[in-house]
Design an enzyme around this catalytic site. Structure first.
Site, PDB file in Angstrom:
ATOM      1  N   ASP A   1      -5.065  -3.691  -1.103  1.00  0.00           N
ATOM      2  CA  ASP A   1      -3.893  -4.052  -0.292  1.00  0.00           C
ATOM      3  C   ASP A   1      -2.746  -4.645  -1.098  1.00  0.00           C
ATOM      4  O   ASP A   1      -2.946  -5.450  -2.004  1.00  0.00           O
ATOM      5  CB  ASP A   1      -4.252  -5.022   0.827  1.00  0.00           C
ATOM      6  CG  ASP A   1      -3.059  -5.196   1.761  1.00  0.00           C
ATOM      7  OD1 ASP A   1      -2.573  -4.177   2.249  1.00  0.00           O
ATOM      8  OD2 ASP A   1      -2.589  -6.326   1.941  1.00  0.00           O
TER       9      ASP A   1
ATOM     10  N   ASP B   1      -2.025  -9.275   8.967  1.00  0.00           N
ATOM     11  CA  ASP B   1      -1.367  -9.204   7.646  1.00  0.00           C
ATOM     12  C   ASP B   1      -0.643 -10.528   7.359  1.00  0.00           C
ATOM     13  O   ASP B   1       0.455 -10.541   6.791  1.00  0.00           O
ATOM     14  CB  ASP B   1      -0.396  -8.028   7.540  1.00  0.00           C
ATOM     15  CG  ASP B   1      -0.103  -7.650   6.085  1.00  0.00           C
ATOM     16  OD1 ASP B   1      -0.732  -8.237   5.172  1.00  0.00           O
ATOM     17  OD2 ASP B   1       0.746  -6.778   5.859  1.00  0.00           O
TER      18      ASP B   1
END
Ligand code: DOR
Ligand code: ZN
Ligand code: ZN
Length: 425
Positions: free
Chosen positions: A152, A305
Site C-alpha cells: 500500500d 485508509d
C-alpha cells in the site's frame, strides 16, 4: 469479571438476526445473549436505543509506527480506533523502516500487546523497502503472524514479481491487499483529472490510473488463484470490473472508503489539503457507482485508509502536501449518515461491510455476536446527532475533510476482548 450490555438490539451478520437482548460477557467471552438477564454484573453498559454490533474491523490503517511517531503511534492509533468503534485494525507496512521482515512485524505486534487495547495486526510489504525490485521475506513474516500482504502507498509495477508474490500468498493462504495506481501514469497529479481541478491549476489523476491496475491485478488473481482484495476503490469502472471478476468466479473482494462514497472533487474548497488523498475524490458518477456497488454487494468492505499527517504538512496546500486523511473516528458516523440513513445500506449491511466481511477476508474468527466468541463489540446509537470536531480526536492526526460536518450515528461504547475501552459519557 462479568460485563452486562443491557437493553440493546443485537445485530448478528452471521445469521442475519436483529434481536432485542442483553449480552452477558464473562472473562472476555460472550456468555449469554438473551432478553432481560438478571445477573449481578461487575459492570453494566446501557445500550438503550442502540445497536450492539460486532466490533468494527478496519482492514486499512496507517499507524506511522515505527518511524513517524509524531504523526501517530500504535497507542494513539489504537485509542482513535476504539473511539471509532473499531476492535481490530490492520496496519499498513509503509512505515520507516518498511515492514518487510519479521523483526518489524514483531515490533508492532509487541507494541500492540504492551498497549493492550484493540487487536492490531500488521500487514507485510510485498517487496523489500517497497522498492518493487525484490520480494520481501514473506515466509518469515507469515510465521510472525501477518494476516495479509500489501504494497500500500505504491503498486508493484513489475507484473512478474507481483505474480510470484501472489503465488506465495496462495501457498500461505493469505490475501493480497492491492493499492491500484499506475506509477507511470500518475505523474505529478494531485487531484482528480477534471475541468474544475484543471481550472484551479492542479494536475490531475485520471480514473485510468486506477483502472488499468485493477484490470491487471484481477488478471493476476485469475492466473494465480490468489485472494485479491482491492483497496480504496474510487472509480465507476473499478466497480464494473469487480462485478465482472466476481461473476467469473475470480477470488476478488474490494473496499471503499467513507470519503470516496460521500465527497466529490467539486466539494474541495480552494487549496485545502485536507481533501487531498490517494486515490483522489472523484466525480458524482463515480460516487453513485460506489454507493450502488456497496448496496448490491459488489463492494464487500468499508475501510478508512486512516492516514495521519501533521498540520504543517497539510498546511502546505494541495500541490505540496502529502496524500491522506484520518478516518478512524469518523467512519461509522459517515457510513450511517451517508449510506444507512439515505437508504443505500441496512444496518445489517453496515455490520457486514465494517466487520463480518473484513473478518472473512482476513480469516479471523470475528465479525459476529454469538455466545462462545470473543466479546469484540460496539454499542452504536443510530440517531444521535453531533458535529465532527477534530479537536476531540484521540488520533494525533487532525487532517479530515469532515470537520464541522453534522452527522448522525454515535459510537457509545467499544468493547474489545470483553474490556470496555471506550464509553461515551
Ligand atoms: O492517501 C493516501 N495516504 N494514500 C496512500 O496510498 C498512502 C497514504 C499514506 O500513507 O499517507
Ligand atoms: Zn493506498
Ligand atoms: Zn493506505
Amino acid at each position: 469479571m462479568l460485563l452486562l450490555i443491557q437493553n440493546g438490539t443485537v445485530i448478528n451478520p452471521a445469521d442475519q438476526t436483529e434481536t432485542a437482548a442483553d449480552v452477558l460477557v464473562e472473562d472476555g467471552i460472550i456468555k449469554k445473549i438473551a432478553p432481560k438477564q438478571k445477573v449481578k454484573a461487575d459492570r453494566v453498559v446501557d445500550a438503550t436505543g442502540c445497536y450492539v454490533m460486532p466490533g468494527f474491523i478496519d482492514m486499512h490503517v496507517h499507524l506511522r509506527d515505527p518511524g513517524q511517531e509524531h504523526k501517530e503511534t500504535v497507542e494513539t492509533g489504537a485509542k482513535a480506533a476504539a473511539c471509532g468503534g473499531f476492535t481490530t485494525i490492520v496496519a499498513m507496512p509503509n512505515t520507516k523502516p518498511v515492514v518487510d521482515n519479521a523483526d518489524v512485524v514483531h515490533y508492532v505486534h509487541n507494541k500492540a500487546s504492551d498497549v493492550r487495547l484493540i487487536n492490531i495486526l500488521q500487514a507485510g510489504a510485498v517487496t523489500k523497502g517497497q522498492r518493487g525490485e525484490e520480494l520481501s521475506d514473506i515466509e518469515a513474516m507469515v510465521e510472525a503472524g501477518i494476516p495479509a500482504l500489501s504494497e500500500d502507498g505504491k503498486t508493484v509495477m513489475n507484473s512478474q514479481l507481483y505474480r510470484e508474490a501472489m503465488t506465495l500468498a496462495v501457498k500461505y493462504d493469505i490475501p493480497v491487499l492491492a493499492h491500484c495506481e499506475d506509477a507511470n501514469m500518475v505523474k505529478n497529479g494531485v487531484v482528480n483529472a477534471d475541468k474544475t481541478m484543471k481550472k484551479m491549476g492542479f494536475a490531475g489523476i485520471s480514473n485510468a490510473v486506477e483502472d488499468v491496475i485493477v484490470a491487471r491485478d484481477i488478471m493476476l488473481a485469475k492466473d494465480t488463484g490468489a485472494a485479491l482484495h482491492l483497496c480504496h476503490c474510487s472509480t465507476k469502472d473499478s466497480v464494473r470490473m469487480i462485478e465482472l471478476a466476481k461473476n467469473e468466479g475470480i477470488r476478488v473482494t474490494a473496499e471503499v472508503c467513507p470519503h470516496h462514497f460521500s465527497l466529490t472533487s467539486a466539494d474541495i474548497p480552494a487549496d485545502d489539503a485536507n481533501y487531498k488523498m490517494n486515490p483522489p475524490l472523484r466525480t458524482k458518477a463515480d460516487v453513485e457507482a460506489l454507493r450502488k456497488g456497496l448496496k448490491d454487494g459488489i463492494i464487500d468492505v468499508i475501510a478508512t485508509d486512516h492516514a495521519p499527517h501533521t498540520p504543517i504538512e497539510k498546511g502546505l496546500g494541495i500541490k505540496k502536501a502529502p496524500f491522506g486523511i484520518v478516518g478512524l473516528e469518523t467512519a461509522a458516523a459517515i457510513t450511517m449518515t451517508e449510506l444507512v440513513d439515505k437508504g443505500y445500506l441496512t444496518i445489517m449491511q453496515m455490520a457486514e461491510k465494517m466487520s463480518y466481511n473484513p473478518a472473512k477476508i482476513l480469516g479471523l474468527d470475528k465479525g459476529v455476536v454469538e455466545e462462545g466468541k470473543a466479546a469484540d463489540l460496539v454499542v452504536f446509537h443510530p440517531k444521535k446527532q453531533y458535529v465532527i470536531d477534530p479537536a476531540e480526536f484521540k488520533s494525533k492526526g487532525r487532517n479530515t475533510p469532515f470537520a464541522g460536518k453534522k452527522v448522525k450515528g454515535m459510537v457509545m461504547a467499544t468493547i474489545a476482548n470483553g474490556r470496555v475501552l471506550y464509553e461515551r459519557a
